[in-house]
Design a protein around this motif. Sequence first.
Motif, short mmCIF file in Angstrom:
data_model
loop_
_atom_site.label_atom_id
_atom_site.label_comp_id
_atom_site.label_asym_id
_atom_site.label_seq_id
_atom_site.Cartn_x
_atom_site.Cartn_y
_atom_site.Cartn_z
N ASP A 16 -43.17 81.23 24.47
CA ASP A 16 -41.80 80.76 24.25
C ASP A 16 -41.06 80.57 25.57
N CYS A 17 -41.34 81.43 26.54
CA CYS A 17 -40.73 81.26 27.87
C CYS A 17 -41.16 79.93 28.49
N VAL A 18 -42.41 79.57 28.33
CA VAL A 18 -42.89 78.27 28.83
C VAL A 18 -42.09 77.14 28.21
N ARG A 19 -41.91 77.20 26.90
CA ARG A 19 -41.17 76.13 26.23
C ARG A 19 -39.71 76.10 26.68
N GLU A 20 -39.10 77.27 26.86
CA GLU A 20 -37.71 77.33 27.31
C GLU A 20 -37.57 76.79 28.72
N ALA A 21 -38.56 77.03 29.55
CA ALA A 21 -38.49 76.67 30.97
C ALA A 21 -38.83 75.21 31.23
N ALA A 22 -39.33 74.51 30.24
CA ALA A 22 -39.92 73.19 30.44
C ALA A 22 -39.10 72.23 31.30
N PRO A 23 -37.78 72.08 31.08
CA PRO A 23 -37.05 71.07 31.86
C PRO A 23 -37.01 71.33 33.36
N TRP A 24 -37.22 72.56 33.78
CA TRP A 24 -37.08 72.92 35.20
C TRP A 24 -38.40 73.36 35.83
N LEU A 25 -39.48 73.34 35.07
CA LEU A 25 -40.72 73.97 35.51
C LEU A 25 -41.42 73.13 36.58
N CYS A 26 -41.60 73.72 37.76
CA CYS A 26 -42.26 73.05 38.88
C CYS A 26 -43.54 73.76 39.31
N HIS A 27 -43.68 75.02 38.95
CA HIS A 27 -44.83 75.80 39.41
C HIS A 27 -45.04 76.95 38.43
#
Length: 281
Positions: free
Chosen positions: A202-213
């Motif tokens: 769920d953290c991955v899905r929440e972070a998606a718009p900003w995820l760079c690494h």
Amino acid sequence: MSPRLGYGTNGLTDLRLDDALGLLADLGYDGVGLTLDHMHLDPLAADLPDRTRRVARRLGELGLDVTVETGARYVLDPRRKHGPTLLDPDPEGRAARIELLVTAVRVAADLGAHAVHCFSGVTPEGTDPDTAWKRLKEAMCPVLEAADAAGIPLAVEPEPGHLVSRLADFHRLRHLLGDPEPLGLTLDIGHCQCLETASPADCVREAAPWLCHVQIEDMRRGVHEHLPFGEGEIDFPPVLDALVAIGYRGLTVVELPRHSHAGPEMARRSMEFLRAAGERA
């Protein structure tokens, strides 16, 4: 589709960098999380541009992508782990960390890296939260300017015990800075298990718009200890499935800095585990 896997050089410190990169290519990794440190690519070396060009050639020969990481323990101060930080009470200390991060951006641009990783640091004793956030905001500005000019995202990692320790803290920093284009997120999957209320997937899905690494390892709830896969509590197939589902195409880098004594074996075992987990996703 499957996540593009890398391995962190901070878990291969007993190997020469050329040998470490060759090992990762032979094992089938897509890239490397390259920590700037004295034993591999020293950010304080007088001949850093020449060394960087040699590393860029080696990466190209091996077909490895790269993220530049800045979590070396004693690169700036031989007596203070990770010090000085962007929160240091001494302006000269903060300036040294800022210069390191600006150097990391230049190195990343020369290597063709897809992001530069960084962290806030621990709030110094006697520093109130408002002062800490003010220092962090001011210190981030010149680094973000350099990142913007280079076209390299600056990916802040929430780190247990630091001022920015959770996803909510990343969003606070993002809003303080005015949501600048170069600011991104490093998501450590183990840290999600350790601290966040949501599941790592769920953290991955929440972070998606900003995820760079992305950094990945096993971990237990409430214990900040990077563990080999299978020794913690994380259910990895949903995590890998979430990374694919959000369309993340940066590197997912294995982060086992305390296992350098067995680095080649850990790299082999980690690849086998993640491939098997991906097949079950």
